[in-house]
Design a protein around this motif. Structure first.
Motif, mmCIF file in Angstrom:
data_model
loop_
_atom_site.group_PDB
_atom_site.id
_atom_site.type_symbol
_atom_site.label_atom_id
_atom_site.label_comp_id
_atom_site.label_asym_id
_atom_site.label_seq_id
_atom_site.Cartn_x
_atom_site.Cartn_y
_atom_site.Cartn_z
ATOM 1 N N GLU A 29 10.733 0.513 -2.344
ATOM 2 C CA GLU A 29 9.531 0.698 -1.690
ATOM 3 C C GLU A 29 9.564 -0.221 -0.509
ATOM 4 O OE1 GLU A 29 6.924 -1.396 -4.346
ATOM 5 O OE2 GLU A 29 6.548 0.335 -5.561
ATOM 6 N N ALA A 30 10.407 -1.065 -0.239
ATOM 7 C CA ALA A 30 10.391 -1.741 1.145
ATOM 8 C C ALA A 30 11.149 -1.013 2.088
ATOM 9 C CB ALA A 30 11.245 -2.930 0.960
ATOM 10 N N ASP A 31 10.324 -1.027 3.368
ATOM 11 C CA ASP A 31 10.799 -0.401 4.700
ATOM 12 C C ASP A 31 11.604 -1.142 5.600
ATOM 13 O OD1 ASP A 31 8.903 1.553 4.079
ATOM 14 O OD2 ASP A 31 7.065 0.712 5.170
ATOM 15 N N LEU A 37 12.749 -9.060 1.228
ATOM 16 C CA LEU A 37 12.871 -10.548 1.027
ATOM 17 C C LEU A 37 11.648 -11.355 0.846
ATOM 18 C CD1 LEU A 37 15.581 -11.229 3.655
ATOM 19 C CD2 LEU A 37 15.993 -11.104 1.155
ATOM 20 N N ARG A 38 10.704 -10.889 1.284
ATOM 21 C CA ARG A 38 9.319 -11.506 1.193
ATOM 22 C C ARG A 38 8.676 -11.174 -0.508
ATOM 23 N NH1 ARG A 38 7.969 -10.223 6.884
ATOM 24 N NH2 ARG A 38 7.447 -8.350 6.151
ATOM 25 N N LEU A 43 8.258 -12.422 -6.181
ATOM 26 C CA LEU A 43 8.548 -12.199 -7.474
ATOM 27 C C LEU A 43 9.450 -13.307 -8.237
ATOM 28 C CD1 LEU A 43 9.365 -9.728 -9.778
ATOM 29 C CD2 LEU A 43 11.360 -9.280 -8.954
ATOM 30 N N ALA A 44 10.332 -13.862 -7.451
ATOM 31 C CA ALA A 44 10.836 -15.195 -7.932
ATOM 32 C C ALA A 44 10.038 -16.209 -8.367
ATOM 33 C CB ALA A 44 11.982 -15.777 -7.005
ATOM 34 N N ALA A 69 14.829 -16.937 5.291
ATOM 35 C CA ALA A 69 14.516 -15.733 5.758
ATOM 36 C C ALA A 69 13.199 -15.283 5.170
ATOM 37 C CB ALA A 69 15.623 -14.772 5.077
ATOM 38 N N ALA A 70 12.686 -16.027 3.853
ATOM 39 C CA ALA A 70 11.436 -15.595 3.126
ATOM 40 C C ALA A 70 11.085 -16.648 2.485
ATOM 41 C CB ALA A 70 11.709 -14.406 2.367
ATOM 42 N N ALA A 71 9.764 -17.244 2.472
ATOM 43 C CA ALA A 71 9.295 -18.221 1.611
ATOM 44 C C ALA A 71 7.856 -17.841 0.864
ATOM 45 C CB ALA A 71 9.054 -19.440 2.330
#
Length: 273
Positions: A29-31, A37-38, A43-44, A69-71
């Motif tokens: 799904e991710a473009d 990463l977001r 999900l985590a 990179a993402a939080a």
């Protein structure tokens, strides 16, 4: 803290299967890599039986400096940066060694320099850092998990987090590979475009000077050095001066790929496409 109002994920093997299926869905799904990463940290943050904050640390390709990179929340994004500034902490130890590190309670922690004190400033009491590394590859990053409660990562939670990190490592490896392939394609197209513009300029110089292509290239190179500009920029100026408009180069597209504006460019750099 993370919203836990929805139904809790199943326990045991079913939890791992559900997580793996969701990661595969995220990849499809991710473009862009940033999007993936977001969603991965979101999900985590909801995949463990305890509410946690999550972030992913990667190392910049052109330097040894890590970055978030993402939080899942701005709080841990800011806290990660403090950890990088400090130069020590579970995240950085994991990034350097490839082994996981966890802190049961920062009030009882005497490792990592001033890290425990900084963690208390942000209201974080326990944390768990796990390496993200695809099979047969070096550590690509670190999955950071933070809790506002002491002893938030008991053995059961750490085992479940390790299973998640294992699945996430494979998914991240695939995402990075896709991103690398696209960047290689973009770099190749840029190189071909530069070569095309230079060839056009060489033709102009050959016609003006009645010389060979080798001599024309020598003339362009010397002019580039004398004016202290890139050869491709000099060539573009020359072509525009003759044609009255900037050089136009038809982009190369893989066979059966969508035309610009007709589809997504998966995992491309932010702002391109």
């Amino acid at each position: 803290m993370t919203d836990t109002s929805s139904a809790a994920p199943p326990d045991g093997p079913a939890r791992g299967e559900q997580t793996l299926a969701r990661l595969q869905q995220l990849l499809l799904e991710a473009d862009r890599l940033d999007d993936f990463l977001r969603e991965l940290v979101r999900l985590a943050s909801t995949s463990l039986p305890t509410p946690v904050y999550c972030s992913i640390t990667l190392r910049a390709e052109d330097s040894a400096h890590p970055y978030t990179a993402a939080a899942s929340h701005q709080l841990v994004d800011q806290f990660d940066q403090r950890q990088y500034d400090e130069g020590d902490g579970p995240c950085l130890r994991t990034l350097r060694t490839g082994t996981s590190h966890h802190v049961d309670d920062v009030d009882e922690e005497d490792r990592f320099g001033s890290f425990p004190e900084i963690a208390r400033e942000y209201g974080l009491r326990s944390m768990f850092a796990l390496p993200l590394a695809a099979p047969r590859q070096q550590v690509a990053g670190v999955l950071n998990m933070y809790s506002t409660e002491p002893y938030g990562f008991d053995l059961t939670v750490r085992e479940q987090a390790a299973v998640f990190a294992g699945h996430a490592s494979g998914a991240l490896g695939v995402a990075l590979k896709f991103a690398g392939q696209l960047q290689f394609s973009l770099d190749l197209q840029s190189a071909i475009a530069s070569r095309t513009v230079i060839d056009q300029a060489l033709g102009i110089v050959m016609a003006r000077e009645a010389c060979s292509s080798e001599r024309a290239f020598e003339i362009l190179t010397k002019a580039s050095q004398h004016r202290n500009i890139k050869l491709r920029d000099l060539a573009a100026d020359l072509v525009q001066g003759v044609s009255g408009q900037p050089p136009s180069v038809r982009p190369l597209l893989p066979r059966n790929s969508p035309l610009p504006g007709q589809g997504h460019e998966a995992f491309g750099p932010e702002g391109e496409g």
